[in-house]
Design an enzyme around this catalytic site. Structure first.
Site, PDB file in Angstrom:
ATOM      1  CB  SER A 111      42.204  44.690  43.173  1.00 13.33           C
ATOM      2  OG  SER A 111      42.973  43.919  44.061  1.00 13.33           O
ATOM      3  NE  ARG A 153      36.109  38.831  47.630  1.00 14.38           N
ATOM      4  CZ  ARG A 153      36.449  39.418  46.501  1.00 14.38           C
ATOM      5  NH1 ARG A 153      36.753  40.689  46.497  1.00 14.38           N
ATOM      6  NH2 ARG A 153      36.489  38.757  45.368  1.00 14.38           N
ATOM      7  CG  HIS A 211      44.601  41.060  48.512  1.00 13.95           C
ATOM      8  ND1 HIS A 211      44.582  42.154  47.669  1.00 13.95           N
ATOM      9  CD2 HIS A 211      43.823  40.120  47.915  1.00 13.95           C
ATOM     10  CE1 HIS A 211      43.831  41.887  46.607  1.00 13.95           C
ATOM     11  NE2 HIS A 211      43.359  40.664  46.732  1.00 13.95           N
ATOM     12  CE  LYS A 249      40.271  38.623  29.115  1.00  6.92           C
ATOM     13  NZ  LYS A 249      38.820  38.652  29.251  1.00  6.92           N
TER      14      LYS A 249
END
Ligand code: PNS
Length: 167
Positions: A131, A93, A20, A44
């Site tokens: 992540s 990506r 990032h 979520k």
């Protein structure tokens, strides 16, 4: 005077990775101002709260004068408009990202045709990085320190209650 070119770089950033940061730095070199938009409800059950995610990114980009970090709720294009941004920057990506990102770009264009999505290809060394992969590596005790900024490494160690991320 020329109009400022402002871009929003949106994401969940749970947590921010060096992949990032590579996109943020490159976007900061292209646009007058980059606003990193942290989606409050994007994940979520995120590992870090939106405020924590914002603080981690702020710490990692403190050397960049033209980058701001803010969380947002609701429509991304509305957040962009509120900030005078006409461009959404996304990192791309491998091929696997393309279908989802293409769909999101078209959905955002449908919602507001004046906001353009631009993609920056992720640098080769970060093609595998996400992540989720970082969180999984910490869980299993792998070395993820080269993949995230040091503030994130410390936050991950605290959150997972581990002393080291070394194998
Ligand atoms: O890092 P992520 O999880 O891919 O980021 C997702 C994010 C925050 C970019 C996405 O969930 C988003 O844009 N949320 C805002 C809602 C919205 O405007 N969606 C697009 C059109 S349906």
């Amino acid at each position: 005077m020329n109009k400022q070119r402002i871009a929003v770089y949106p994401g969940s950033f749970d947590p921010v990775t060096n992949g990032h940061l590579d996109v943020i730095r490159r976007a900061a070199g292209i646009f007058d101002k980059v606003i990193v938009g942290v989606g409050r409800n994007a994940g979520k059950s995120p590992l870090f709260t939106a405020d924590e995610r914002v603080a981690l990114i702020q710490a990692a980009v403190s050397d960049l004068d033209n980058v701001e970090v803010e969380s947002f709720d609701g429509m991304l294009v509305a957040f962009a408009k509120q900030h005078g941004a006409s461009v959404l920057v996304k990192g791309l990506r491998a091929i696997s990202d393309f279908e989802y990102e293409f769909q999101m770009a078209l959905a955002n264009r449908h919602l507001d045709p004046t906001v353009e999505t631009m993609f920056l290809m992720t640098s080769a060394e970060y093609q595998f990085l996400s992540s989720s992969i970082v969180k999984e590596m910490v869980r299993v005790g792998g070395d993820c320190s080269p993949l995230v900024p040091s503030v994130v490494m410390s936050a991950l160690r605290r959150r997972f209650d581990v002393n080291s991320c070394q194998r």
